[in-house]
Scaffold this motif. Structure first.
Motif, PDB file in Angstrom:
ATOM      1  N   GLY A 378       0.817  -1.206   0.000  1.00 12.61           N
ATOM      2  CA  GLY A 378       0.000   0.000   0.000  1.00 12.61           C
ATOM      3  C   GLY A 378       0.851   1.256   0.000  1.00 12.61           C
ATOM      4  O   GLY A 378       0.525   2.235  -0.674  1.00 12.61           O
ATOM      5  N   PHE A 379       1.966   1.227   0.747  1.00 13.32           N
ATOM      6  CA  PHE A 379       2.864   2.374   0.774  1.00 13.32           C
ATOM      7  C   PHE A 379       3.452   2.635  -0.606  1.00 13.32           C
ATOM      8  O   PHE A 379       3.478   3.779  -1.087  1.00 13.32           O
ATOM      9  CB  PHE A 379       3.988   2.125   1.780  1.00 13.32           C
ATOM     10  CG  PHE A 379       5.057   3.189   1.787  1.00 13.32           C
ATOM     11  CD1 PHE A 379       4.840   4.408   2.402  1.00 13.32           C
ATOM     12  CD2 PHE A 379       6.276   2.962   1.165  1.00 13.32           C
ATOM     13  CE1 PHE A 379       5.819   5.389   2.398  1.00 13.32           C
ATOM     14  CE2 PHE A 379       7.253   3.940   1.150  1.00 13.32           C
ATOM     15  CZ  PHE A 379       7.032   5.154   1.777  1.00 13.32           C
ATOM     16  N   VAL A 380       3.924   1.588  -1.255  1.00 12.28           N
ATOM     17  CA  VAL A 380       4.503   1.749  -2.594  1.00 12.28           C
ATOM     18  C   VAL A 380       3.434   2.204  -3.587  1.00 12.28           C
ATOM     19  O   VAL A 380       3.689   3.031  -4.469  1.00 12.28           O
ATOM     20  CB  VAL A 380       5.157   0.428  -3.057  1.00 12.28           C
ATOM     21  CG1 VAL A 380       5.612   0.532  -4.514  1.00 12.28           C
ATOM     22  CG2 VAL A 380       6.341   0.090  -2.164  1.00 12.28           C
ATOM     23  N   ALA A 381       2.208   1.676  -3.435  1.00 10.71           N
ATOM     24  CA  ALA A 381       1.127   2.071  -4.345  1.00 10.71           C
ATOM     25  C   ALA A 381       0.815   3.556  -4.212  1.00 10.71           C
ATOM     26  O   ALA A 381       0.691   4.277  -5.214  1.00 10.71           O
ATOM     27  CB  ALA A 381      -0.120   1.244  -4.061  1.00 10.71           C
ATOM     28  N   LEU A 382       0.683   4.046  -2.981  1.00 14.49           N
ATOM     29  CA  LEU A 382       0.366   5.454  -2.765  1.00 14.49           C
ATOM     30  C   LEU A 382       1.498   6.374  -3.215  1.00 14.49           C
ATOM     31  O   LEU A 382       1.262   7.406  -3.834  1.00 14.49           O
ATOM     32  CB  LEU A 382       0.051   5.700  -1.289  1.00 14.49           C
ATOM     33  CG  LEU A 382      -1.296   5.168  -0.781  1.00 14.49           C
ATOM     34  CD1 LEU A 382      -1.380   5.302   0.735  1.00 14.49           C
ATOM     35  CD2 LEU A 382      -2.448   5.902  -1.437  1.00 14.49           C
ATOM     36  N   THR A 383       2.746   6.000  -2.906  1.00  9.48           N
ATOM     37  CA  THR A 383       3.872   6.840  -3.310  1.00  9.48           C
ATOM     38  C   THR A 383       4.047   6.836  -4.827  1.00  9.48           C
ATOM     39  O   THR A 383       4.305   7.886  -5.436  1.00  9.48           O
ATOM     40  CB  THR A 383       5.174   6.390  -2.629  1.00  9.48           C
ATOM     41  OG1 THR A 383       5.384   4.985  -2.872  1.00  9.48           O
ATOM     42  CG2 THR A 383       5.123   6.625  -1.138  1.00  9.48           C
ATOM     43  N   SER A 384       3.906   5.668  -5.436  1.00  4.70           N
ATOM     44  CA  SER A 384       4.054   5.589  -6.891  1.00  4.70           C
ATOM     45  C   SER A 384       2.983   6.409  -7.596  1.00  4.70           C
ATOM     46  O   SER A 384       3.268   7.139  -8.556  1.00  4.70           O
ATOM     47  CB  SER A 384       3.982   4.122  -7.357  1.00  4.70           C
ATOM     48  OG  SER A 384       5.003   3.347  -6.781  1.00  4.70           O
ATOM     49  N   ALA A 385       1.745   6.304  -7.107  1.00  2.00           N
ATOM     50  CA  ALA A 385       0.661   7.080  -7.701  1.00  2.00           C
ATOM     51  C   ALA A 385       0.911   8.576  -7.530  1.00  2.00           C
ATOM     52  O   ALA A 385       0.639   9.373  -8.437  1.00  2.00           O
ATOM     53  CB  ALA A 385      -0.673   6.692  -7.066  1.00  2.00           C
ATOM     54  N   SER A 386       1.429   8.975  -6.373  1.00  2.00           N
ATOM     55  CA  SER A 386       1.697  10.385  -6.117  1.00  2.00           C
ATOM     56  C   SER A 386       2.718  10.948  -7.095  1.00  2.00           C
ATOM     57  O   SER A 386       2.556  12.051  -7.624  1.00  2.00           O
ATOM     58  CB  SER A 386       2.196  10.573  -4.675  1.00  2.00           C
ATOM     59  OG  SER A 386       1.219  10.162  -3.749  1.00  2.00           O
ATOM     60  N   VAL A 387       3.763  10.186  -7.345  1.00  2.68           N
ATOM     61  CA  VAL A 387       4.822  10.650  -8.244  1.00  2.68           C
ATOM     62  C   VAL A 387       4.362  10.608  -9.703  1.00  2.68           C
ATOM     63  O   VAL A 387       4.514  11.583 -10.453  1.00  2.68           O
ATOM     64  CB  VAL A 387       6.092   9.796  -8.057  1.00  2.68           C
ATOM     65  CG1 VAL A 387       7.143  10.169  -9.100  1.00  2.68           C
ATOM     66  CG2 VAL A 387       6.648   9.974  -6.656  1.00  2.68           C
TER      67      VAL A 387
END
Length: 421
Positions: A378-387
């Protein structure tokens, strides 16, 4: 030299390289956010820190990275909001209200459909979670659909020449209110993670309490800065930058002590200062200059520096989340823009821009991960989407900027005779 001091030295080196070497030499067409993140990765947990066997999860490096990110985020968020005129909200009320309603609708659709993501892309880190943990995870991911970035949008609008357009002004005002609502709802996810189940009455009370506290803090900040501005006007003086900084940090600290997230305090202080540019104009200008020269490179370099590699991330789930969340947000906002009679291309402009998660999305990811609301996937998903959404928005608006400016100018010219009647 200890591991903590060595990693701290690498963090300082990455920040210096970003500010003194990379930023002055970046071409205007280069997505600078991506460059800063890549630089942080090269120095951090995915680069030199791995080569030297250094740990970033605790110690001086982790504390320094957090402090540097917070300070840089303050420059970005505060200077962005201080450039908005909350007094012009009435002129943009229909637009802001529509965008806010569309984002809330996107959150609701996300909350209803988010349970299908594990079915489409199983995540091993979620399999053993209890009901409360799963609900908290799904709520955090749904907040990741709604969140919208004031600092990223401001940076993008500056890069593409839209910072003074009515299009940008309405979007940034809406993004401020959306992010305040996101952090008010964030406490609900924390309660779900800590509790045994979904107690609707309690959660509604928490949301109402958070919103009420935010409104009270905003009113207090508005009165305080109005009083300070009145006193300075009587002395015919402008506020020095250090006075503005000290007053803002004092209120952000008080708001945080009262239970509000620091990001909300940054937004509220910026909005409270904005109507008094005759007194705070020079100080706001200095904050904006520092946001460009220091805030952006340091913030995004620190984000990249702190990204931790993991072998248990479900990349399939990350990809599904990015696609799922973007389709919901862009569709919801584009449809809502049609209700207020925006032309076809302009509807997509709103949808793409409001899909920019950026800095608040990264802060949400870090806060949710630290609170145990989301696993590493979930952390990687949120950060990747943000970038990725920020990069897509910048590339899209670079191509669309001439058309948007032409449409805004034509609209202003058409409205001029009406104002003179």
């Amino acid at each position: 030299m200890s591991s903590g001091l060595a990693s701290l030295g690498l963090l300082a080196s990455a920040s210096l390289v970003a500010v003194c070497i990379v930023r002055p030499r970046l071409a205007s067409w280069v997505p600078d956010i991506l460059v800063y993140l890549a630089l942080g990765l090269a120095f951090g947990a995915c680069g030199l820190c791995v080569q030297f066997g250094l740990q970033l999860s605790a110690g001086p490096a982790a504390g320094a990275a957090s402090a540097a990110q917070t300070a840089a985020l303050y420059l970005l968020v505060f200077s962005s909001c201080a450039d908005l005129k909350i007094t012009s909200l009435q002129r943009h009320l229909l637009e802001v209200g529509t965008l806010l309603a569309a984002s809330v609708a996107a959150f609701a659709v996300g909350l209803i459909t988010v349970g299908h993501i594990p079915a489409l892309a199983p995540d091993a880190t979620l399999q053993a979670a209890g009901d409360g943990a799963r609900l908290a995870y799904f709520l955090a991911l749904s907040l990741g659909v709604m969140v919208c970035s004031v600092p990223f949008l401001t940076k993008i609008f500056l890069n593409v020449g839209l910072q003074r357009s009515p299009f940008a002004h309405g979007l940034l005002l809406a993004a401020c209110f959306i992010d305040i609502l996101v952090w008010a709802l964030f406490s609900v996810a924390v309660n779900l993670r800590q509790g045994n189940g979904l107690v609707v009455d309690t959660l509604v009370q928490q949301v109402l309490r958070g919103l009420g506290l935010t409104l009270a803090a905003g009113a207090l900040a508005g009165l305080a800065f109005q009083g300070l501005a009145h006193g300075l006007r009587r002395r015919r003086r402008e506020a020095p930058w250090m006075l503005l900084l000290a007053t803002s940090l004092l209120f952000i600290g008080l708001m945080h002590a009262a239970g509000l997230e620091p990001v909300i305090g940054m937004v509220l202080c910026g909005l409270a200062v904005a109507p008094h540019r005759d007194v705070f104009g020079t100080a706001i200008g200095r904050s904006q200059a520092l946001a460009v020269t220091l805030g952006a490179p340091i913030y995004f370099t620190c984000v990249g520096f702190g990204i931790q590699p993991s072998s248990i991330v479900s990349l399939e789930a990350v990809g599904v989340f990015i696609l799922w969340s973007s389709v919901i947000k862009i569709t919801s906002v584009s449809l809502a823009a049609g209700f207020i009679r925006r032309p076809g291309e302009r509807r997509l402009d709103y949808g793409i821009a409001m899909n920019t998660r950026g800095g608040p999305g990264l802060v949400l990811a870090g806060s949710a991960y630290a609170a145990g609301l989301i696993p590493i996937t979930g952390f990687v998903a949120l950060t990747s989407a943000s970038v990725l959404t920020a990069l897509v928005t910048e590339l899209y608006l670079k191509a669309a900027a001439p058309r948007i400016l032409a449409a805004d100018e034509a609209s202003s010219t058409t409205a001029q005779p009406l104002r003179s009647l």
